[in-house]
Design a protein around this motif. Structure first.
Motif: not given
Length: 292
Positions: A98-105, A54-63, A199-206
């Motif tokens: 973020g965009t480059v990482l999505f593309k690399a994967v 998974d890849i998320a841009i702008g979200q950080v886990p609380p811990d 991961i593709l779904g995450r990219y498309l939603r974004r």
């Protein structure tokens, strides 16, 4: 690294592997096969791209703390454990990374695709064909030996994910409903990998959320919706027949068309006003409003 480097910049990062309290400054290096977070020569975390789920841009886990601003968060597997790393840099740099990482994967992933699975309301007998998937600005491209095609994200009305049997195997399938040359159609894309589909779904939603955000500021009055839906339902036409269909004065329709052109939803065509790709998406979304 023998593989070529796609991104190399200085930023801050933290990970569950490191177990640090605060993020540390260092180099972030992305190649075609791995992501390396290097605090020093002896202190580095290597994340193979094939372990990222998974890849998320702008979200950080609380811990991992609340000190991050512009971030890319990467979820990956290591020794059977699911872990997270967060990377921080300036807004523009993070967006680009973020965009480059999505593309690399994703880029180069083998898919089985059925172009024009549905055209208008008609289900076609198009076969599934093998294609390689590539993310390009504003598009998802399917490259095949017998001809490539692309889905323009601006023309997508919606998409969802399900599972279906293809060639005797159960596969995750992405269903994309979009416009092409003025016609509504559905494209189906199947992948062997659930991980890459997620991961593709995450990219498309974004990407899709960003496009919809641009439309949020467009004020659509009842009259504007009626004109859009009439153009969408009956085919683009010049002002007079449209006025007749709507039972409105032609000068009133002309003014509405001008407003819709200012909104980027209508454009001038050789035979009069036509819907832009974005206009078609907006119109298709408001069909139920007008018909209700």
């Amino acid at each position: 690294m023998s593989e070529s480097v796609i991104a190399d910049f200085v930023g801050k990062f933290n990970s569950e592997v490191a177990g640090r309290g605060d993020p540390i400054k260092g180099r972030i290096v992305l190649s075609q096969k791995r992501l390396v977070l290097a605090a020093s020569e002896d202190d580095k975390l290597t994340i193979p791209l094939e372990s990222i789920f998974d890849i998320a841009i702008g979200q950080v886990p609380p811990d991992l703390g609340d000190f991050f601003d512009s971030t890319v968060t990467v979820a990956f597997e290591r020794n059977g454990k699911r872990l997270v790393a967060a990377i921080e840099a300036g807004d523009e740099k993070i967006e680009k990374f973020g965009t480059v990482l999505f593309k690399a994967v994703i880029n180069g992933t083998e898919t089985t695709v059925k172009e024009r699975a549905r055209v208008g309301g008609r289900v076609t007998d198009e076969p599934f064909k093998t294609a390689k998937l590539f993310l390009t600005p504003g598009n998802v491209e399917f490259r095949r030996s017998d001809g490539s095609f692309a889905v323009d994200l601006k023309t997508v009305s919606d998409f969802d994910r399900n599972t279906r049997e293809i060639n005797g195997k159960s596969r995750p399938v992405l269903t994309v409903r979009h416009m092409k040359d003025g016609t509504a159609m559905t494209t189906l894309a199947a992948m062997a990998s659930n991980r890459k589909m997620s991961i593709l779904g995450r990219y498309l939603r974004r990407e899709y959320a960003e496009l919809m955000e641009e439309l949020k500021d467009v004020e659509l009055t009842k009259d504007k919706k009626e004109v859009l839906v009439a153009m969408y339902s009956t085919g683009d036409m010049d002002g007079m027949p449209l006025a007749s269909i709507l039972g409105k004065d032609s000068s009133q329709v002309s003014m509405i068309l001008q407003d819709l052109a200012d909104d980027g939803l209508v454009q001038d065509g050789s035979d009069g006003p036509t819907l832009t790709p974005t206009g078609k998406v907006v119109a298709s979304r408001h069909l139920e409003d007008v018909n209700a």
